[in-house]
Write an enzyme that holds these catalytic residues in place. Structure first.
Site, PDB file in Angstrom:
ATOM      1  N   LEU A   8      -4.289  -0.131 -10.186  1.00 30.34           N
ATOM      2  CA  LEU A   8      -4.915  -0.043  -8.862  1.00 30.34           C
ATOM      3  C   LEU A   8      -3.872  -0.342  -7.791  1.00 30.34           C
ATOM      4  O   LEU A   8      -3.274  -1.417  -7.777  1.00 30.34           O
ATOM      5  CB  LEU A   8      -6.079  -1.031  -8.751  1.00 30.34           C
ATOM      6  CG  LEU A   8      -7.186  -0.881  -9.802  1.00 30.34           C
ATOM      7  CD1 LEU A   8      -8.351  -1.830  -9.480  1.00 30.34           C
ATOM      8  CD2 LEU A   8      -7.692   0.558  -9.886  1.00 30.34           C
ATOM      9  N   ALA A   9      -3.668   0.623  -6.927  1.00 26.49           N
ATOM     10  CA  ALA A   9      -2.579   0.474  -5.945  1.00 26.49           C
ATOM     11  C   ALA A   9      -2.936   1.128  -4.620  1.00 26.49           C
ATOM     12  O   ALA A   9      -2.072   1.656  -3.921  1.00 26.49           O
ATOM     13  CB  ALA A   9      -1.300   1.083  -6.506  1.00 26.49           C
ATOM     14  N   ARG A  15      -0.675  -8.039   4.997  1.00 26.77           N
ATOM     15  CA  ARG A  15       0.126  -9.263   5.193  1.00 26.77           C
ATOM     16  C   ARG A  15       1.623  -9.048   4.998  1.00 26.77           C
ATOM     17  O   ARG A  15       2.425  -9.921   5.308  1.00 26.77           O
ATOM     18  CB  ARG A  15      -0.381 -10.373   4.250  1.00 26.77           C
ATOM     19  CG  ARG A  15      -1.593 -11.094   4.816  1.00 26.77           C
ATOM     20  CD  ARG A  15      -2.153 -12.076   3.821  1.00 26.77           C
ATOM     21  NE  ARG A  15      -2.918 -11.411   2.760  1.00 26.77           N
ATOM     22  CZ  ARG A  15      -3.365 -12.020   1.666  1.00 26.77           C
ATOM     23  NH1 ARG A  15      -3.099 -13.297   1.474  1.00 26.77           N
ATOM     24  NH2 ARG A  15      -4.063 -11.356   0.764  1.00 26.77           N
ATOM     25  N   LYS A  22       2.461  -1.760   0.499  1.00 26.00           N
ATOM     26  CA  LYS A  22       2.910  -2.995  -0.171  1.00 26.00           C
ATOM     27  C   LYS A  22       3.577  -2.712  -1.503  1.00 26.00           C
ATOM     28  O   LYS A  22       4.651  -3.233  -1.798  1.00 26.00           O
ATOM     29  CB  LYS A  22       1.706  -3.921  -0.366  1.00 26.00           C
ATOM     30  CG  LYS A  22       2.031  -5.146  -1.179  1.00 26.00           C
ATOM     31  CD  LYS A  22       0.930  -6.172  -1.116  1.00 26.00           C
ATOM     32  CE  LYS A  22      -0.248  -5.825  -1.950  1.00 26.00           C
ATOM     33  NZ  LYS A  22      -1.254  -6.897  -1.950  1.00 26.00           N
ATOM     34  N   GLY A  79     -13.670  -0.815  -2.718  1.00 26.39           N
ATOM     35  CA  GLY A  79     -13.665  -1.873  -3.727  1.00 26.39           C
ATOM     36  C   GLY A  79     -13.075  -1.432  -5.058  1.00 26.39           C
ATOM     37  O   GLY A  79     -12.886  -0.242  -5.317  1.00 26.39           O
TER      38      GLY A  79
END
Ligand code: UD1
Ligand code: MG
Length: 463
Positions: A8-9, A15, A22, A79
């Site tokens: 899952l990416a 942040r 990321k 989700g």
């Protein structure tokens, strides 16, 4: 064994404060998402599916040319359960053991994945959740077990009562192994009636309990494998752990490090016995270092092969082959296509590109050698240059065996210098030099006796 891994990416990674996704940020020389894919491969996964969303193209580019990686786009991030539904919708039913990994959790070991799969198959579980007991469980989904220790349900932190938040300390790592068939049959039962309005993959545990399918939780042997990266501080922490893990392994195999904190070795690098890695050394890509070498200090090698007994000091090198007992540096720059044969020497402030330096040949000081084939036993004098570029095209220089090139020689390619030839210092060689010839290109020297003294005295008088 047939094993499917789903990574899952699709997350945003806000942040990181970055223009890039990321999971494309690098841990050593590899993007974060490369690591779980690599671990899955090592664990025997024959099908690897990466769920991408944000900056999908940049994430896909990480695996350009990797035939075993497929992608599913999750256009709306509703989700972790929704991400898995997207995979099912795009590719059809899940088959065989199906492991779920996260793209931002790069320390997961292949061994751990294997254990998780074996555990799941051994117990015929519909799902095994890998769990952990972190010092601070804030934010994690909590595992609720019954009096016998059977897993009942996973409750997300935000959906826990204050009492559950305080007492349920075993946490969901987010890594699972599912039975593919039972996952396909039941995944549509996940709803989004929860604090975040998301489809939680964690709900599968409760769903299986209700229909009587066995689920299990496996406490991870090493919590640090489950550390996720959400910020650049965590990226640095994870890098440190991976550096230590790799360096400890190398030292156990017989590699010496003066200070392992100052040595970075990528995941696909090999280093032979009794080789010494000195501080500020980075070995990246598919670099392979032989035994009894000294590498560093201040050296970065990417896709470089180094034979036994060679030393490479203060050097940057890419896509280069260095044979045995070669000495390089300090301060050399080896560019793609360089081949340094046995006992060659490349010295200080020397740049080599797309060239072969033959056995025992020396390029000791301040030279540029590009697009050159050089035989054995050659000596290139300080400051010599192969002029390989005419502003439009590159041309080759050929230097035979046992050639002596004097200092400050320009070899204007295309040009060749035959075996045993001698080139006088400071020559500009524009035409071929036959074997055993002397080539000299410089104007005659003038000597005027006493002139320097006369001039000196005149200048002093004028002052
Ligand atoms: C998740 C788990 C939680 C667990 C924690 C461990 C759920 C509902 N919760 O929470 O129990 O303790 O991980 O770190 O699964 N992702 C997608 N698409 C989405 C949402 C997420 O691809 O729509 C990816 C993210 O990029 C990330 C992973 O899934 O790699 C986890 O998502 P994240 O939002 O971080 O889940 P958590 O809230 O941390
Ligand atoms: Mg998370």
């Amino acid at each position: 064994m047939s094993l499917t891994a789903i990574v899952l990416a699709a997350g945003e990674g806000t942040r990181m404060k970055s223009r890039h996704p990321k999971v494309a940020h690098k841990l050593m020389d590899r993007p974060l998402v490369w690591w779980p894919v690599h671990a899955a491969r090592e664990a025997g996964a024959d099908r690897i599916i990466v769920v991408v969303g944000n900056h999908a193209d940049e994430v896909k580019a990480v695996f350009a040319g990797d035939a075993d990686v497929e992608f599913v786009e999750q256009t709306e991030r509703l989700g972790t359960g929704h991400a898995m539904m997207c995979v099912r919708d795009a590719l059809g039913d899940f088959h065989g053991p199906t492991v779920v990994l996260y793209g931002d959790t790069p320390l997961m070991r292949a061994e751990t994945i294997k254990n998780l799969v074996e555990h799941t198959k051994g117990g015929h579980y519909a799902c095994t959740v890998l769990t952990m007991s972190p010092a601070d469980p804030t934010g994690y989904g909590r595992i609720k077990r019954d009096a016998e220790g059977n897993v009942l349900v996973i409750i997300e932190h935000k959906d826990c009562t204050p009492e559950e938040q305080a007492t349920l300390t075993e946490c969901n790592s987010g890594i699972y192994c599912f039975c593919g068939r039972r996952l396909s049959e039941n995944i549509d039962k996940i709803g989004n009636n929860n604090a975040q309005g998301e489809y939680y993959l964690t709900d599968m545990v409760g769903i299986y309990r209700e229909i009587g399918e066995p689920v299990s939780a496996l406490l991870a042997a090493d919590d640090s494998e489950l550390l996720g990266v959400n910020s650049r501080v965590q990226l640095a922490q994870v890098t440190k752990i991976m550096q230590e893990r790799i360096n400890n392994q190398l030292m156990a195999e017989g590699v010496t490090m003066l200070d392992p904190a100052q040595v970075w070795v990528g995941p696909e690098v090999t280093v032979g016995r009794d080789t010494e890695l000195l501080p500020m050394t980075m070995l990246w890509g598919k670099t392979a270092i032989g035994g009894d070498c000294v590498i560093g200090p201040n050296t970065r090698l990417t896709n470089v092969t180094v034979g036994d007994g060679s030393s490479v000091e203060e050097t940057v090198g890419y896509d280069t082959v260095i044979d045995r007992d070669v000495t390089v540096g300090p301060r050399a720059y080896l560019r793609p296509g360089t081949h340094l044969c046995d006992r060659a020497h490349v010295g200080t402030h020397v740049e080599i590109k797309n060239s072969t330096i033959g056995e025992g040949s020396k390029v000791p000081h301040l030279s540029y050698i590009g697009d050159t084939s050089m035989g054995s036993g050659v000596n290139i004098g300080a400051g010599s240059i192969t002029c390989n570029y005419d502003g439009v095209n590159k041309h080759r220089t050929t230097i035979g065996n046992d050639v002596f090139v004097g200092s400050d020689t320009m070899m204007v390619a295309p040009v060749s210098i035959g075996d045993g030839a001698l080139v006088g210092a400071s020559s500009c060689i524009t035409s071929d030099v036959p074997a055993d010839a002397l080539a000299l290109e410089r104007s005659d020297q003038q000597v005027i006796e006493g002139y320097a003294k006369v001039r000196r005295e005149r200048l002093h008088k004028e002052k």
